[in-house]
Design a protein around this motif. Sequence first.
Motif, mmCIF file in Angstrom:
data_model
loop_
_atom_site.group_PDB
_atom_site.id
_atom_site.type_symbol
_atom_site.label_atom_id
_atom_site.label_comp_id
_atom_site.label_asym_id
_atom_site.label_seq_id
_atom_site.Cartn_x
_atom_site.Cartn_y
_atom_site.Cartn_z
ATOM 1 N N UNK A 139 0.865 -1.187 0.000
ATOM 2 C CA UNK A 139 0.000 0.000 0.000
ATOM 3 C C UNK A 139 0.896 1.230 0.000
ATOM 4 N N UNK A 140 0.771 2.053 -1.022
ATOM 5 C CA UNK A 140 1.629 3.211 -1.165
ATOM 6 C C UNK A 140 1.228 4.310 -0.178
ATOM 7 N N UNK A 141 2.234 4.900 0.461
ATOM 8 C CA UNK A 141 2.039 6.007 1.384
ATOM 9 C C UNK A 141 3.015 7.122 1.049
ATOM 10 N N UNK A 142 2.662 8.328 1.463
ATOM 11 C CA UNK A 142 3.612 9.422 1.351
ATOM 12 C C UNK A 142 4.723 9.229 2.379
ATOM 13 N N UNK A 168 15.129 3.331 3.058
ATOM 14 C CA UNK A 168 14.073 2.467 2.535
ATOM 15 C C UNK A 168 12.887 3.285 2.045
ATOM 16 N N UNK A 169 12.507 4.300 2.789
ATOM 17 C CA UNK A 169 11.339 5.105 2.416
ATOM 18 C C UNK A 169 11.581 5.834 1.103
ATOM 19 N N UNK A 170 12.765 6.404 0.950
ATOM 20 C CA UNK A 170 13.042 7.200 -0.246
ATOM 21 C C UNK A 170 13.249 6.321 -1.480
ATOM 22 N N UNK A 210 4.457 7.586 6.382
ATOM 23 C CA UNK A 210 5.142 6.308 6.570
ATOM 24 C C UNK A 210 6.240 6.427 7.626
ATOM 25 N N UNK A 211 6.972 7.531 7.612
ATOM 26 C CA UNK A 211 8.009 7.723 8.625
ATOM 27 C C UNK A 211 7.397 7.853 10.014
ATOM 28 N N UNK A 212 6.305 8.577 10.101
ATOM 29 C CA UNK A 212 5.656 8.742 11.402
ATOM 30 C C UNK A 212 5.096 7.422 11.911
ATOM 31 N N UNK A 213 4.618 6.572 11.017
ATOM 32 C CA UNK A 213 4.095 5.283 11.444
ATOM 33 C C UNK A 213 5.180 4.305 11.855
ATOM 34 N N UNK A 214 6.366 4.421 11.244
ATOM 35 C CA UNK A 214 7.461 3.497 11.555
ATOM 36 C C UNK A 214 8.341 3.979 12.700
ATOM 37 N N UNK A 215 8.238 5.248 13.078
ATOM 38 C CA UNK A 215 9.124 5.789 14.110
ATOM 39 C C UNK A 215 8.979 5.083 15.460
#
Length: 710
Positions: free
Chosen positions: A260-263, A354-356, A267-272
């Motif tokens: 599922x694509x996220x901005x 990974x995010x970028x 995504x960073x806030x969810x993985x922090x």
Amino acid sequence: AKFTFLDLFNGIVHPKCKFSQHLTLLIINYFQTIMTFLITVTYQNTHTSKNVDIQTFDFHQIVFEAEKMYEMCLCETKFSSIFFQVVIWRAVASIAWSVLLLPVTTAVFVLLSRFSLFHPIQWISDCTSLLTASSTIFSLVVLCGVVLITGFFNLEFYTLVPSIPCSRMALLGTVLHPRQCVHSLVYCTMGMLVMWCASVTIGGRYSTLGTPCRQSESGEVVTCLNEYHLFLLLAGAFMGYSHSFLGVVQNMYYVSFQPIQQYKYPRFKGCLPMVVKCSVIQALYSARNFAALYFFFGYVPKTWISSTLNLQIDSSLQPLDSLTGLLDFSLLYHLSISGAFLYLTWYLTVLLFRIYVTEAYSFPVQSTFTEDAEQCLPKVLAEKNTLVMKFLALQDLALLSQHSLSRRLEVFNLSQPGGHPHNWNAISGECLCLLSELTQRLVAHQDAVASNGRVKSQSASSDTRSASSSSSVLTAPFTPDVDSPFSSPAIRRLVGQQDPHSPWSGTVQSPHIMRRGPKLWSASTVSSSVAGEKGSSRFSVIPLHGLETPVNSCSCHTLNCSAQVKSFLAKRVLIMYLFNKLPEASSQALFADSQAHIWALQGLSHLVAASFSEDQFGVVQTTLPNILSCLVVLLEAVDRHFKLPHASSKPVRTLCSMGDSTYKTLRFALRAALKTAIYKITTTFGEHLNAVNISTEHRKRLQQFLEFKE
């Protein structure tokens, strides 16, 4: 003269592109041509009285070949410019954000290191003055260098297809690889640097390696070894090696794409929170392990460093390699928060990378200009050298097939002039090639497993004792590793592997003779044949017509010795522990790159379903039989694979790890995506599929999808 500075820059900057090699060859070719021409002219002018006609020299052919090489180099330069714009700049952006987050994480570390519950005002004032101190600013500069090196290693070691060792010996070989040893050494050094910055920031008894002390005998002041500072430095080296080691074991450099694509920010806030939790847990584990290691072997580095640096050991202080020295709450607290700060710095860099890198990128389906054709989606899909660009192209194909009507119409368009469906042919051909390659891989693996399993069942019916004695060895994921140098002759006999020098190899094709093999040819086959020549054999080989071959005594003796050594080593517990196959490793390795196949399935199925109403020229109808046949054949291969042992077992979830373990469930995701793709096509076309020219078996299987029985 055709080369520009931009072409040269793109070829040299990007090391993964071969343009720089082609550029060097082209320059050498030009210089060789010029030198050959000059030497020829000089020689003929010296030895003849006539001047050489320049136009008779075959110079144009070499220039033409050089021009063709230039065109090839220019195509790779254009592709390397896409890689530079997409991947390199994304990696640079992730490193930049990691550097920008350093002051925040450092401030949190300072607050925790100087925490004082009963003096809050003094705590805040001390932290404020410490954050503006010169030592803290210098520590930030050092930490920026650590982050830059970490980002470089992320870019150098990242992989889209995880490396899955099938045995513990293979894993040990990966850990001891020279490249991995250099990686571990660099991370040990970076761990010591980060711990040095942490000890300087904490201050007090952790600030310096040498501290003044007074000797009890003479009373003079000398420089003694500060064991607390040394303890933190060695802990940093230990945590650095732990991070490097876990990077191999847990596939930390494996980069997976999110379904599922996220901005980037959500995504960073969810993985922090997960990253902070993993940092704290890993720091506690590392602190516990290092404390135990220092308790037993701490005197070795302490004695060596004190003698090397000519530092005295203060006997008035309690040594840290003792139980009372380690039971210091303040020491363990500062070790834990320093380790958490160390792991958080590295984990944030990995997370941002990974995010970028996995952010979706939109490729043009077709280009108006010819020089931009290498950047289009069909061309990038066929790329084999740079895997990340191929994955980004497949991801873009899956997204456009579902959410972009205008880009789907470009896929279905015909070329002008000519009226050929080049875009659809290139895209569908590459997807079908990927799926066919996976099918062939699965079929080859299943044939190997099926052949071993068939011979094993026949031998078990004829020789119960041999089967029962080897049952513990045959509980490997699929088959015993008969190619291993430590497999016993009994195992080789059970799986049907014959010796090429044996009279049973070559011409025996009858299943009855193969079933009688264990009775006639026991575990001591070679030794029996050698002893038979001396007249002391227990068993006699039954001669069969056409099977008598001369036996070489030297080769039999060599095989006998090697079989005895292998049989002896196969009975050792440690050897079997290292060389036995890991559960589910073979199945996971088969589907390690299945993310690309999942995108190919999604892109093909949605494009075929959309063509029912959007394909004005009917370009999909020409390849629809091949697509349906390919999907059905792949489904049959996947179904057969899941009937094998350990193939359908769910992997165990780890408590908390930065290593991405999604590759362990890729085979389940592929099976679900395959059935979804077939259902997408069958529900769209319905009974119209009866008019498609496919085989009867495939039509029966599709009928089950039409009736929703799968």
